[in-house]
Design an enzyme around this catalytic site. Structure first.
Site, PDB file in Angstrom:
ATOM      1  CG  ASP A  13      -1.759  -1.244   1.304  1.00 13.15           C
ATOM      2  OD1 ASP A  13      -2.299  -1.674   0.276  1.00 13.15           O
ATOM      3  OD2 ASP A  13      -1.834  -1.820   2.407  1.00 13.15           O
ATOM      4  CE  LYS A  16       2.813  -2.585  -5.087  1.00 12.44           C
ATOM      5  NZ  LYS A  16       2.895  -2.574  -3.660  1.00 12.44           N
ATOM      6  N   GLY A  40      -4.450  -4.503  -4.727  1.00 14.22           N
ATOM      7  CA  GLY A  40      -5.529  -3.641  -5.202  1.00 14.22           C
ATOM      8  C   GLY A  40      -5.057  -2.221  -5.315  1.00 14.22           C
ATOM      9  CG  HIS A  41      -3.141  -0.468  -7.971  1.00 14.84           C
ATOM     10  ND1 HIS A  41      -2.051  -1.290  -7.905  1.00 14.84           N
ATOM     11  CD2 HIS A  41      -3.525  -0.432  -9.242  1.00 14.84           C
ATOM     12  CE1 HIS A  41      -1.797  -1.739  -9.114  1.00 14.84           C
ATOM     13  NE2 HIS A  41      -2.674  -1.233  -9.934  1.00 14.84           N
ATOM     14  CD  GLN A 223       0.614  -9.097  -2.479  1.00 14.72           C
ATOM     15  OE1 GLN A 223       1.311  -9.809  -3.165  1.00 14.72           O
ATOM     16  NE2 GLN A 223      -0.635  -8.834  -2.811  1.00 14.72           N
TER      17      GLN A 223
HETATM   18  P1  IMP Z   1      -2.652 -12.825   1.991  1.00 18.16           P
HETATM   19  O1  IMP Z   1      -1.756 -12.314   0.925  1.00 18.16           O
HETATM   20  O2  IMP Z   1      -4.119 -12.606   1.721  1.00 18.16           O
HETATM   21  O3  IMP Z   1      -2.360 -14.250   2.359  1.00 18.16           O
HETATM   22  O4  IMP Z   1      -2.373 -11.991   3.334  1.00 18.16           O
HETATM   23  C1  IMP Z   1      -1.134 -12.104   4.026  1.00 18.16           C
HETATM   24  C2  IMP Z   1      -0.683 -10.755   4.576  1.00 18.16           C
HETATM   25  O5  IMP Z   1      -0.354  -9.893   3.495  1.00 18.16           O
HETATM   26  C3  IMP Z   1      -1.745 -10.022   5.387  1.00 18.16           C
HETATM   27  O6  IMP Z   1      -1.103  -9.289   6.412  1.00 18.16           O
HETATM   28  C4  IMP Z   1      -2.344  -9.046   4.379  1.00 18.16           C
HETATM   29  O7  IMP Z   1      -2.901  -7.932   5.011  1.00 18.16           O
HETATM   30  C5  IMP Z   1      -1.101  -8.685   3.599  1.00 18.16           C
HETATM   31  N1  IMP Z   1      -1.408  -8.232   2.227  1.00 18.16           N
HETATM   32  C6  IMP Z   1      -1.761  -8.992   1.173  1.00 18.16           C
HETATM   33  N2  IMP Z   1      -1.936  -8.226   0.081  1.00 18.16           N
HETATM   34  C7  IMP Z   1      -1.663  -6.965   0.445  1.00 18.16           C
HETATM   35  C8  IMP Z   1      -1.634  -5.714  -0.270  1.00 18.16           C
HETATM   36  O8  IMP Z   1      -1.877  -5.629  -1.474  1.00 18.16           O
HETATM   37  N3  IMP Z   1      -1.300  -4.631   0.488  1.00 18.16           N
HETATM   38  C9  IMP Z   1      -0.988  -4.709   1.796  1.00 18.16           C
HETATM   39  N4  IMP Z   1      -0.986  -5.845   2.482  1.00 18.16           N
HETATM   40  C10 IMP Z   1      -1.327  -6.966   1.816  1.00 18.16           C
END
Ligand code: IMP
Length: 429
Positions: A13, A16, A40-41, A223
């Site tokens: 976040d 990007k 997501g953006h 991420q």
């Molecule tokens: P997962 O990717 O859904 O398995 O989540 C694992 C961790 O990554 C959690 O702490 C989520 O909040 C974090 N996370 C996953 N995708 C994003 C993103 O696009 N931005 C910020 N945090 C993310």
């Protein structure tokens, strides 16, 4: 070949979207190489606001988008997203989107398992997005994933579903969650097949052609380094490698084609989900950053945790992620703050260190060591050159460059695409 890979340098976040959009307008091809619809953006183009999770950003800019094999693809999420942007007038066809044939799929049983496991973890939950990302990657490395190419072979699908269901239903039963039946899943997969297969190709060949024709490729990371499954704050991480090195494996191209690695960092720090966050602020200052920075997750809608800029952590991300230049975002959120703090190291059980260790106990015990800097009363919002910035803001940016050992090549001063100070064009190498 002048390519660029963009990755997050904190916990995601970092803003990007805007930077990727700006770069996508200069690229020919935009490739997603890891993650899924957990990312997501929001992209604002003219009077349209596009919310993208899976589609590579370049599609919005009329460029070819590629979903690489390193992504885990939820067919329904993709079709829904295509439907949404189509309703906004953006047609997604095999002309502007290609998906690697060896991309593993996220099936409805993956989010079901993700959520059941998170519920079972209780207080120890990771705070996943609940979209099935982790379970889908597990199936990939366990060699039982259903991949896009399998949709073209109904017998393969049937055989693979037997293995997949044996595994998943055993787990779901154990967690007290509802099990899945083969017939319904098979029907769903066969229903997706004619809608998805036209997008399928051996994207490595197209990327190889791009390499020879000198096309500009943008590798769009999702991420961030501190959420990397190896190098992040494990187990509070996502399930893929988010570092730029994975752009090669996750797209099907050699590592020399990755080009310049651009890291994105916010001028402060945020995190969604659980896990260590040494510079987190639980006070008015943290709440102020969250309010001014509109810190709510695009995918989850959850309020993001906020804190001071952790230069020690970003330095680590620079080294591990191979970051050659930084795009610093949301500097304007710091406008009007009397003083600012930069974390330059940690005190862990009495010892001073300049890195975040891997052991969870040590991470949890890390107390930040701060350097205090003067804030600025003027505004940085909308600045388009260094000359427009208050002197204290320039000092803050310069100090970050020294501490993280990487130059700031782009500085974003508002959500508007043109409010960017460009110090070096990343495509220039
Ligand atoms: P997962 O990717 O859904 O398995 O989540 C694992 C961790 O990554 C959690 O702490 C989520 O909040 C974090 N996370 C996953 N995708 C994003 C993103 O696009 N931005 C910020 N945090 C993310």
């Amino acid at each position: 070949m002048a390519n660029v890979a963009v990755i997050g340098a904190q916990w995601g976040d970092e803003g990007k979207g805007k930077v990727v959009d700006w770069l996508a307008s200069r690229a020919d091809i935009v490739v997603r190489f890891q993650g899924g619809h957990n990312a997501g953006h929001t992209l604002v183009v003219g009077n349209q606001t596009y919310k993208l999770s899976l589609l590579p950003s370049g599609v919005v800019r009329g460029k070819l988008g590629i979903i690489g094999n390193g992504v885990v693809l939820d067919p329904q999420a993709l079709l829904d997203e295509i439907g949404k942007v189509s309703a906004q007038g953006l047609k997604v066809t095999p002309e502007n989107l290609r998906i690697a044939e060896n991309t593993p799929l996220i099936l409805p049983l993956h989010p079901a398992l993700d959520r059941a496991r998170e519920a079972a973890r209780g207080e120890a939950r990771i705070g996943t997005t609940g979209r099935g990302i982790g379970p889908a990657y597990e199936d990939k490395v366990a060699r039982r994933a259903i991949r896009l190419c399998d949709l073209a072979e109904p017998e393969t699908l049937s055989r693979k579903l037997d293995e997949l269901l044996l595994h998943h239903n055993t787990l779901l039963r154990g967690l007290g969650a509802e099990e899945f039946g083969k017939d319904a899943l098979l029907a769903q997969l066969l229903g997706w097949a004619p809608r998805l297969l036209p997008f399928m190709e051996a994207v490595w060949e197209r990327l190889d052609e791009a390499r020879h024709s000198g096309a500009r490729v943008l590798f769009e990371g999702a991420q961030a380094v501190m959420l990397d499954v190896d190098h992040g704050t494990y187990p509070y991480v996502t399930s893929s490698n988010t570092v730029a090195g994975n752009a090669a494996a996750g797209a099907g191209i050699g590592p020399d084609a990755i080009g310049m690695v651009l890291g994105i960092a916010k001028a402060y720090t945020t995190r969604v989900g659980s896990g260590p966050f040494p510079t987190e602020l639980h006070d008015e200052i943290g709440r102020g950053l969250g309010d001014r920075g509109h810190e709510f997750g695009t995918v989850t809608g959850r309020r993001r945790r906020c804190g001071w800029f952790d230069a020690c952590m970003v330095r680590q991300a620079v080294k591990i992620g191979g970051i050659q230049g930084l795009a610093l975002t949301k500097l304007d959120v710091l406008d009007g703050m009397a003083e600012l703090k930069l974390c330059v190291g940690y005190r862990i059980r009495g010892e001073v260190v300049r890195r975040l260790p891997s052991a969870p106990g040590a991470q949890a015990a890390a107390e930040p060591i701060y350097e205090t800097m003067e804030g600025w009363s003027g505004s940085t919002r909308g600045a388009r050159s260094y000359a427009d910035l208050p002197a204290a803001a320039v000092k803050y940016v310069r100090r970050i460059e020294e501490l993280v050992e990487a130059p700031v090549v782009l500085l974003s001063t508002s959500p508007e695409r043109d409010d960017t100070i460009t110090l070096r064009d990343p495509f220039a190498g």
